[in-house]
Motif scaffolding. Structure first.
Motif, PDB file in Angstrom:
ATOM      1  N   GLN A  57      13.931  -2.111   5.461  1.00 58.85           N
ATOM      2  CA  GLN A  57      13.083  -0.927   5.319  1.00 58.85           C
ATOM      3  C   GLN A  57      13.343   0.079   6.435  1.00 58.85           C
ATOM      4  OE1 GLN A  57       8.978  -1.835   4.368  1.00 58.85           O
ATOM      5  NE2 GLN A  57       9.584  -3.596   3.121  1.00 58.85           N
ATOM      6  N   ASN A  90      11.471  10.340   0.784  1.00 61.02           N
ATOM      7  CA  ASN A  90       9.999  10.336   0.790  1.00 61.02           C
ATOM      8  C   ASN A  90       9.447   9.352  -0.217  1.00 61.02           C
ATOM      9  OD1 ASN A  90       9.783  12.248   2.837  1.00 61.02           O
ATOM     10  ND2 ASN A  90       9.705  13.961   1.412  1.00 61.02           N
ATOM     11  N   LEU A  91      10.037   9.308  -1.419  1.00 58.31           N
ATOM     12  CA  LEU A  91       9.597   8.362  -2.450  1.00 58.31           C
ATOM     13  C   LEU A  91       9.801   6.925  -1.980  1.00 58.31           C
ATOM     14  CD1 LEU A  91       8.590   7.847  -5.356  1.00 58.31           C
ATOM     15  CD2 LEU A  91      10.993   7.936  -6.078  1.00 58.31           C
ATOM     16  N   GLN A  93      10.076   5.785   1.169  1.00 58.05           N
ATOM     17  CA  GLN A  93       9.171   5.485   2.284  1.00 58.05           C
ATOM     18  C   GLN A  93       7.750   5.266   1.783  1.00 58.05           C
ATOM     19  OE1 GLN A  93      10.157   5.460   5.890  1.00 58.05           O
ATOM     20  NE2 GLN A  93       8.378   4.160   5.639  1.00 58.05           N
ATOM     21  N   SER A  94       7.306   6.091   0.851  1.00 59.28           N
ATOM     22  CA  SER A  94       5.968   5.942   0.283  1.00 59.28           C
ATOM     23  C   SER A  94       5.827   4.595  -0.436  1.00 59.28           C
ATOM     24  CB  SER A  94       5.697   7.086  -0.690  1.00 59.28           C
ATOM     25  OG  SER A  94       4.471   6.904  -1.340  1.00 59.28           O
ATOM     26  N   SER A  95       6.849   4.217  -1.180  1.00 55.76           N
ATOM     27  CA  SER A  95       6.821   2.926  -1.881  1.00 55.76           C
ATOM     28  C   SER A  95       6.732   1.770  -0.890  1.00 55.76           C
ATOM     29  CB  SER A  95       8.071   2.762  -2.747  1.00 55.76           C
ATOM     30  OG  SER A  95       8.085   3.718  -3.769  1.00 55.76           O
ATOM     31  N   TRP A  96       7.520   1.835   0.159  1.00 63.16           N
ATOM     32  CA  TRP A  96       7.489   0.767   1.165  1.00 63.16           C
ATOM     33  C   TRP A  96       6.116   0.670   1.812  1.00 63.16           C
ATOM     34  CZ3 TRP A  96      12.659   2.291   3.960  1.00 63.16           C
ATOM     35  CH2 TRP A  96      13.739   1.824   3.209  1.00 63.16           C
ATOM     36  N   ASN A  97       5.499   1.817   2.073  1.00 59.82           N
ATOM     37  CA  ASN A  97       4.203   1.835   2.743  1.00 59.82           C
ATOM     38  C   ASN A  97       3.080   1.263   1.881  1.00 59.82           C
ATOM     39  OD1 ASN A  97       5.342   2.974   5.018  1.00 59.82           O
ATOM     40  ND2 ASN A  97       4.762   5.067   4.468  1.00 59.82           N
ATOM     41  N   GLN A  98       3.253   1.277   0.554  1.00 60.18           N
ATOM     42  CA  GLN A  98       2.202   0.840  -0.360  1.00 60.18           C
ATOM     43  C   GLN A  98       2.403  -0.569  -0.905  1.00 60.18           C
ATOM     44  OE1 GLN A  98       1.588   3.776  -3.458  1.00 60.18           O
ATOM     45  NE2 GLN A  98       2.065   5.423  -2.030  1.00 60.18           N
ATOM     46  N   THR A  99       3.431  -1.260  -0.439  1.00 57.63           N
ATOM     47  CA  THR A  99       3.757  -2.576  -0.998  1.00 57.63           C
ATOM     48  C   THR A  99       4.023  -3.591   0.103  1.00 57.63           C
ATOM     49  OG1 THR A  99       6.133  -2.095  -1.095  1.00 57.63           O
ATOM     50  CG2 THR A  99       4.810  -1.498  -3.036  1.00 57.63           C
ATOM     51  N   LYS A 130       2.418  -5.426  -5.176  1.00 59.48           N
ATOM     52  CA  LYS A 130       1.469  -4.327  -5.013  1.00 59.48           C
ATOM     53  C   LYS A 130       0.178  -4.724  -5.708  1.00 59.48           C
ATOM     54  CE  LYS A 130       0.687   0.569  -5.558  1.00 59.48           C
ATOM     55  NZ  LYS A 130       1.201   1.861  -5.944  1.00 59.48           N
TER      56      LYS A 130
END
Length: 164
Positions: A57, A90-91, A93-99, A130
């Motif tokens: 990540q 951005n997509l 990073q956002s996915s990593w942050n939410q899972t 998730k």
């Protein structure tokens, strides 16, 4: 001229060298700065580096594997979107942050190299948890890689996404 070419070329120009000589020297410098030829080895290195960067990540390492001019088209269930490099990062990073428990695998097949580019079929499998549920994305892409600073980087991707 001194700032652009340094003392060596400036001295050459000042000693009465003709325009042809200066042009030849500038041409030689430009040729040495051109990108290297794409090879299957560079494509394999790209896949390995992307797998390592994604699994750790490390958004900065992923960013180094994507051209500043990248265009990534994603399709799923008849809907499509296109992302530039920043949108893609951005997509991601956002996915990593939410899972949690993110895992990434990549397979590259049918590589065709020509000059500084390669085209290939790429299949990636991403999985994560998730909201307590296991999710798996399988993406099949036709990609174009290009050589930048001696390494292969993603330039274009046309991708079909499937969620399992």
């Amino acid at each position: 001229m001194k700032r652009m070419f340094g003392k060596g070329l400036l001295a050459l120009a000042l000693k009465g060298a003709g325009v042809v000589t200066v042009a030849a020297a500038v041409s030689a410098i430009a040729m040495s700065a051109q990108a290297a030829t794409m090879t299957e080895g560079l494509v394999e290195n790209y896949a390995s580096a992307m797998k390592t960067a994604a699994n750790s990540q490390d958004i900065n390492r992923v960013a180094n594997l994507v051209s500043d001019e990248a265009l990534i088209s994603l399709s799923r269930r008849g809907k499509s979107t296109s992302l530039d490099k920043d949108g893609y990062l951005n997509l991601l990073q956002s996915s990593w942050n939410q899972t949690s428990n993110y895992q990434y695998d990549i397979q590259v097949e049918d590589v065709v190299t020509s000059g500084t580019q390669a085209k290939a079929n790429v299949r990636t499998v991403e999985s994560w948890v998730k909201d307590g549920k296991q999710v798996t994305f399988v993406t099949s892409s036709r990609v174009t890689l290009t050589v930048s600073t001696g390494n292969a980087v993603l330039l274009r991707a046309v991708s079909q996404v499937t969620i399992n």
